[in-house]
Write an enzyme that holds these catalytic residues in place. Structure first.
Site, short mmCIF file in Angstrom:
data_model
loop_
_atom_site.label_atom_id
_atom_site.label_comp_id
_atom_site.label_asym_id
_atom_site.label_seq_id
_atom_site.Cartn_x
_atom_site.Cartn_y
_atom_site.Cartn_z
N ASP A 33 0.85 -1.19 0.00
CA ASP A 33 0.00 0.00 0.00
C ASP A 33 0.89 1.24 0.00
OD1 ASP A 33 -1.73 2.21 1.20
OD2 ASP A 33 -3.19 0.59 1.05
N ILE A 34 0.54 2.25 -0.79
CA ILE A 34 1.36 3.46 -0.86
C ILE A 34 1.17 4.36 0.36
CG2 ILE A 34 1.52 3.46 -3.37
CD1 ILE A 34 -0.58 5.74 -3.36
N HIS A 52 -6.99 -5.74 2.24
CA HIS A 52 -5.85 -5.17 2.94
C HIS A 52 -5.34 -6.24 3.91
CE1 HIS A 52 -6.82 -0.85 2.01
NE2 HIS A 52 -8.01 -1.39 1.84
N ASN A 94 -13.08 -3.48 2.50
CA ASN A 94 -14.03 -2.37 2.60
C ASN A 94 -14.97 -2.41 1.40
OD1 ASN A 94 -12.73 -1.30 4.91
ND2 ASN A 94 -11.21 -0.31 3.61
N GLY A 96 -15.02 3.37 3.58
CA GLY A 96 -13.65 3.76 3.28
C GLY A 96 -13.10 3.22 1.99
N GLN A 97 -13.91 2.58 1.16
CA GLN A 97 -13.41 2.09 -0.12
C GLN A 97 -13.21 3.29 -1.05
OE1 GLN A 97 -15.94 -0.72 -2.22
NE2 GLN A 97 -14.28 -1.28 -3.62
N HIS A 105 -10.40 -5.41 -3.28
CA HIS A 105 -9.06 -5.55 -2.73
C HIS A 105 -9.13 -5.86 -1.24
CE1 HIS A 105 -10.08 -1.26 -2.50
NE2 HIS A 105 -9.24 -1.15 -1.48
#
Length: 119
Positions: free
Chosen positions: A35-36, A107, A92, A98-99, A105
């Site tokens: 994750d960035i 997390h 999410n 919070g998507q 995806h």
């Protein structure tokens, strides 16, 4: 159309190699990358190569790929050495949850104590 790459989807572009990412694992059906904006010492996203907007649509449209996604989340945790200390898999669904990228995806979070409830 569900399952087909979307030209305006960031994660579809990562799958195609059009957008770079720090990839940590790849399978025939999934891609895992860092994750960035990590929220824990280990924060890796696991995505299906096929485009579905959320986990429920993936499970309905491609249940075998949904299973692969969860299996790979566990493999990422093992590779990152968070499987022994504990990790969280978060999916999410919707803006209110919070998507922000509407391509399924998971997390994978770990590497520190994770409180409950998460937020």
């Amino acid at each position: 159309m569900a399952g087909e790459p979307q030209s305006d989807c960031l994660f579809c572009k990562i799958v195609s190699g059009e957008v770079p990412a720090t990839i940590v694992r790849e399978t025939e059906t999934t891609v895992a990358f860092r994750d960035i904006n990590p929220q824990a010492p280990t924060h890796v996203l696991v995505i299906p190569r096929v485009h579905y907007p959320d986990a429920a649509s993936l499970a309905a449209g491609a249940p075998d790929v949904a299973a692969d996604l969860l299996r790979e989340a566990g493999e990422v945790a093992a590779q990152e050495k968070t499987d022994a200390t504990g990790y969280r898999i978060v999916l999410n669904t919707g803006e209110g949850a919070g998507q922000t990228v509407f391509h399924t995806h998971a997390h994978v979070l770990g590497g520190r104590g994770l409180t409950w409830p998460p937020g």
